[in-house]
Design a protein around this motif. Structure first.
Motif, short mmCIF file in Angstrom:
data_model
loop_
_atom_site.label_atom_id
_atom_site.label_comp_id
_atom_site.label_asym_id
_atom_site.label_seq_id
_atom_site.Cartn_x
_atom_site.Cartn_y
_atom_site.Cartn_z
N MET A 1 0.83 -1.19 0.00
CA MET A 1 0.00 0.00 0.00
C MET A 1 0.88 1.26 0.00
SD MET A 1 -2.91 1.22 2.69
CE MET A 1 -1.87 1.82 3.98
N TYR A 2 1.92 1.27 0.84
CA TYR A 2 2.77 2.46 0.91
C TYR A 2 3.55 2.65 -0.38
CZ TYR A 2 1.60 2.18 5.81
OH TYR A 2 0.91 2.13 6.98
N GLY A 3 3.94 1.54 -0.99
CA GLY A 3 4.62 1.63 -2.28
C GLY A 3 3.71 2.23 -3.34
N TRP A 4 2.44 1.86 -3.33
CA TRP A 4 1.48 2.40 -4.29
C TRP A 4 1.33 3.91 -4.08
CZ3 TRP A 4 -3.11 5.06 -4.00
CH2 TRP A 4 -3.83 5.14 -5.18
N ILE A 5 1.22 4.33 -2.83
CA ILE A 5 1.11 5.77 -2.54
C ILE A 5 2.38 6.49 -3.01
CG2 ILE A 5 0.97 7.49 -0.69
CD1 ILE A 5 -0.74 5.45 0.85
N TRP A 6 3.55 5.91 -2.69
CA TRP A 6 4.82 6.54 -3.07
C TRP A 6 4.94 6.69 -4.58
CZ3 TRP A 6 8.36 9.11 -0.42
CH2 TRP A 6 9.60 9.33 -1.00
N HIS B 1 2.59 7.05 -6.74
CA HIS B 1 1.61 7.97 -7.29
C HIS B 1 1.79 9.42 -6.84
CE1 HIS B 1 -0.31 4.19 -8.35
NE2 HIS B 1 -0.92 4.88 -9.30
N LEU B 2 2.77 9.67 -5.98
CA LEU B 2 3.05 11.05 -5.59
C LEU B 2 3.89 11.71 -6.68
CD1 LEU B 2 3.96 10.65 -1.82
CD2 LEU B 2 1.87 11.61 -2.78
N TYR C 1 12.77 14.10 -2.92
CA TYR C 1 12.63 15.11 -1.87
C TYR C 1 11.21 15.67 -1.81
CZ TYR C 1 17.67 14.76 -1.94
OH TYR C 1 18.95 14.28 -1.89
N VAL C 2 10.61 15.89 -2.96
CA VAL C 2 9.23 16.38 -2.99
C VAL C 2 8.29 15.31 -2.45
CG1 VAL C 2 7.38 17.18 -4.51
CG2 VAL C 2 9.71 17.96 -4.89
N ARG C 3 8.52 14.07 -2.85
CA ARG C 3 7.69 12.97 -2.34
C ARG C 3 7.82 12.83 -0.83
NH1 ARG C 3 8.55 8.04 -6.67
NH2 ARG C 3 7.61 9.11 -8.45
N ALA C 4 9.04 12.98 -0.32
CA ALA C 4 9.24 12.89 1.13
C ALA C 4 8.51 14.02 1.85
CB ALA C 4 10.73 12.93 1.45
#
Length: 69
Positions: free
Chosen positions: A1-6, A8-9, A14-17
């Motif tokens: 799930m977290y990989g999917w969110i990551w 799609h950001l 750095y922006v994703r973080a």
């Protein structure tokens, strides 16, 4: 799930973080402001079954009152 969110950001790492930190902060804020206060009366934290310090194993309460632990 977290990989999917990551994935799609938008933006680089750095922006994703930064976006992830904002999202986590928002979720924690919503939990503490709305969800936990709503759920607190439904939880059995105030249903204690301790009978006091008169019984065996009084521990610290007995030692403070002058008894032995």
């Amino acid at each position: 799930m977290y990989g999917w969110i990551w994935r799609h950001l938008p933006g680089n790492v750095y922006v994703r973080a930064l976006i992830s930190a904002v999202l986590v902060t928002g979720v924690v804020f919503l939990l503490f402001q709305y969800v936990f206060p709503w759920a607190e009366p439904l939880l059995p934290f105030n249903d204690v079954t301790v009978d006091g310090a008169a019984g065996r194993g009084a521990g610290i309460a007995g030692a403070v009152a002058g008894g032995t632990a």
